[in-house]
Scaffold this motif. Structure first.
Motif: not given
Length: 291
Positions: A277-284, A265-272, A232-235, A252-253
């Protein structure tokens, strides 16, 4: 393979002609974009598909039986079609982009129906996020033929698939691109603000610029079939880039200390929103892996 109709198919032959075909046996499942070996049937108009050639890649999703359904094969590019009417689920868009990354296909986001008014702020923010991580974002209108040249140029020389939610205008875009196509379109249901399904089967259409595009059925949900949750992370390209600086190689971040992804994510360089979305797909994906 240029079209699928249940267990019947249309082939593009070596001489450029198109022929109806069926498959030998019940274990072979060709999809649009497949390369196959086939022979003409004596005294019949049909051809018989005898062998699937190896696939360069596959667009997949989990099926209801715990297996994998292949939607299309041998793709150079994937275009996620979005719009404000019906409203786009940007998490679905992320999952298609994840699939493209894992397939090694070039991806773009086409925002259709810009003639209907100003783009909603949430949509504009999502498009800007995709711009920031390197995806082409194409704002266009099939209805008014606005900025279609940008989409046409993106598809030049590529075998691509247009995907997205029902009603966002995939078939209308392809009608413009192909120019002489007569793919069926349907109005969006104003009562439910959802698209009506208009494409029953996948069809591969040639473009005059050397490209080809698959028109696929609209969806109300999608997730790629990913065997290993680590994939998932590679995607998610911004997650994959940041992961190299995480303290743990198998991070797993989510709750791990020293996670560079969470720091960005905390400093805004990655969109929250993209991180969610990443976490939801990882959980699924983890849930499906436990079946």
């Amino acid at each position: 393979m240029v079209a699928t109709f249940g267990r019947r198919f249309a082939l593009s032959l070596d001489d450029g002609a198109t022929a109806a075909a069926r498959v030998k046996g019940r274990t072979m499942h060709p999809v649009c974009g497949d390369r196959v070996e086939a022979v003409p049937l004596p005294n019949e108009p049909d051809w018989l598909i005898t062998r699937l050639l190896p696939r360069a890649n596959e667009l997949t999703r989990p099926n209801l039986r715990g297996g994998i359904e292949v939607l299309a094969a041998n793709l150079d590019a994937l275009v996620v079609v979005t719009a404000d009417f019906p409203a786009t689920d940007w998490f679905i868009t992320d999952r298609y982009l994840c699939a493209a990354e894992l397939m090694g296909a070039t991806a773009a986001v086409a925002f259709n129906k810009i003639d209907l008014g100003a783009i909603e702020p949430a949509s504009e923010q999502a498009l800007e996020e995709y711009d920031a991580i390197g995806y082409a974002t194409l704002r266009c209108s099939a209805g008014r033929n606005v900025n279609m040249d940008a989409l046409f140029d993106f598809l030049a020389g590529r075998r691509a698939i247009l995907v997205g939610q029902s009603g966002v205008g995939k078939s209308s875009l392809i009608n413009r691109l192909v120019r002489d196509s007569v793919l069926p379109t349907a109005a969006v249901s104003k009562a439910r603000r959802e698209g009506r399904h208009t494409t029953a089967n996948s069809v591969l259409l040639s473009l005059p610029n050397g490209g080809a595009v698959i028109d696929s059925p609209g969806v109300r949900d999608y997730a790629p079939a990913i065997a290993d949750p680590a994939g998932v992370g590679r995607g998610f390209r911004e997650v994959h880039d940041a992961a190299a600086a995480c303290r743990f190689a198998n991070c797993r971040h989510r709750r791990e200390p020293g996670c560079e992804v969470k720091a960005r994510v905390a400093d805004g360089r990655i969109s929250a929103r993209r991180y969610e979305s990443y976490k939801r797909l990882l959980a699924n994906t983890e849930r499906l892996a436990r079946r």
